[in-house]
Write an enzyme that holds these catalytic residues in place. Structure first.
Site, PDB file in Angstrom:
ATOM      1  CG  ASP A 154     110.703 -75.022 -27.488  1.00  0.00           C
ATOM      2  OD1 ASP A 154     109.507 -74.701 -27.622  1.00  0.00           O
ATOM      3  OD2 ASP A 154     111.398 -74.614 -26.541  1.00  0.00           O
ATOM      4  CB  VAL A 204     120.350 -71.481 -27.651  1.00  0.00           C
ATOM      5  CG1 VAL A 204     120.979 -72.778 -28.134  1.00  0.00           C
ATOM      6  CG2 VAL A 204     118.884 -71.426 -28.087  1.00  0.00           C
ATOM      7  CG  ASP A 210     115.105 -64.753 -21.406  1.00  0.00           C
ATOM      8  OD1 ASP A 210     114.801 -64.760 -20.202  1.00  0.00           O
ATOM      9  OD2 ASP A 210     114.343 -65.197 -22.296  1.00  0.00           O
TER      10      ASP A 210
END
Length: 232
Positions: A154, A204, A210
């Site tokens: 990300d 997500v 997690d």
């Protein structure tokens, strides 16, 4: 004649009862029944736990079948690119462990595996930018063909730091394989060599990913409901 048969039936029933009581006293029947009931109870509790986890999922992003198909495709691409070469797969813990396991089993050539733990999240949902190595590699990677296996790319803060550290150890080559790419969050100019899916800017979980160490055991990848991680 009738009374003789009745007496015989009574004697047999009494013998069976005595045997049953004796075996029960020794714990034979009780143990077997308890083991079966206990296993069924465990299965039921596991189902209830999964159902409770799924209540926190807004929607499924990628199903089990979609994940399996895409991992197969990534493995085939890696097999072509590294034909005749031995590779070292480095899993970035903990989020990539499921992806890493599935990918490794589909690699056809010789490969070794190693693990690193690098964190910039803590228990939040946004990368802090402060990267910390919590577990280093067990083996040297000098002159080896390295593929870093990550769950999600990300901001690029964590992977940018990690790739720089690994490059300083003089591998023969180094590439990045990420299951998920979230380009809307990108801060550092990091590009994956192998990418499973491009996803929207949503949090997500599942398939190893997690939130606060939960939801890793979901067999699919889903979007977590915002109210779950915005609770005070």
């Amino acid at each position: 004649m009738y009374y003789g048969q009745q007496a015989k039936y009574f004697i047999i029933r009494q013998i069976n009862r005595n045997i049953t009581e004796e075996m029960t006293a020794k714990g034979i029947f009780f143990f077997k029944k308890k083991e079966k009931t206990g296993q069924a109870g465990i299965n039921q509790r596991n189902v209830r736990k999964i159902q409770m986890l799924e209540q926190d999922i807004e929607r499924v992003l990628f199903s089990e079948e979609e994940l399996d198909r895409r991992v197969n495709e990534l493995a085939e691409q890696i097999n072509r690119d590294y034909e005749g070469k031995e590779i070292t797969l480095i899993s970035v813990l903990r989020g990539s462990f499921v992806f890493m396991a599935d990918l490794t089993r589909k690699i056809k050539g010789h490969c070794t595996v190693d693990f690193m733990s690098v964190s910039s999240y803590g228990k939040g949902t946004i990368s802090s930018g402060q990267v910390q190595i919590t577990k280093d590699l067990s083996d040297e990677i000098e002159n080896r063909h390295v593929i870093v296996v990550e769950d999600i790319l990300d901001s690029g803060n964590t992977l940018g730091y990690l790739l720089k550290v690994l490059a300083q150890r003089h591998p023969a080559s180094i590439r990045l394989c990420t299951l998920l790419d979230k380009p809307d969050r990108r801060v550092k100019p990091i590009t994956a060599d192998y990418c499973g899916f491009t996803i929207p800017d949503a949090f997500v979980v599942g398939y190893g990913l997690d939130y606060a160490e939960r939801y890793r055991n979901l067999p699919y990848i889903g979007i977590l409901k915002p109210e779950v991680y915005t609770k005070s």
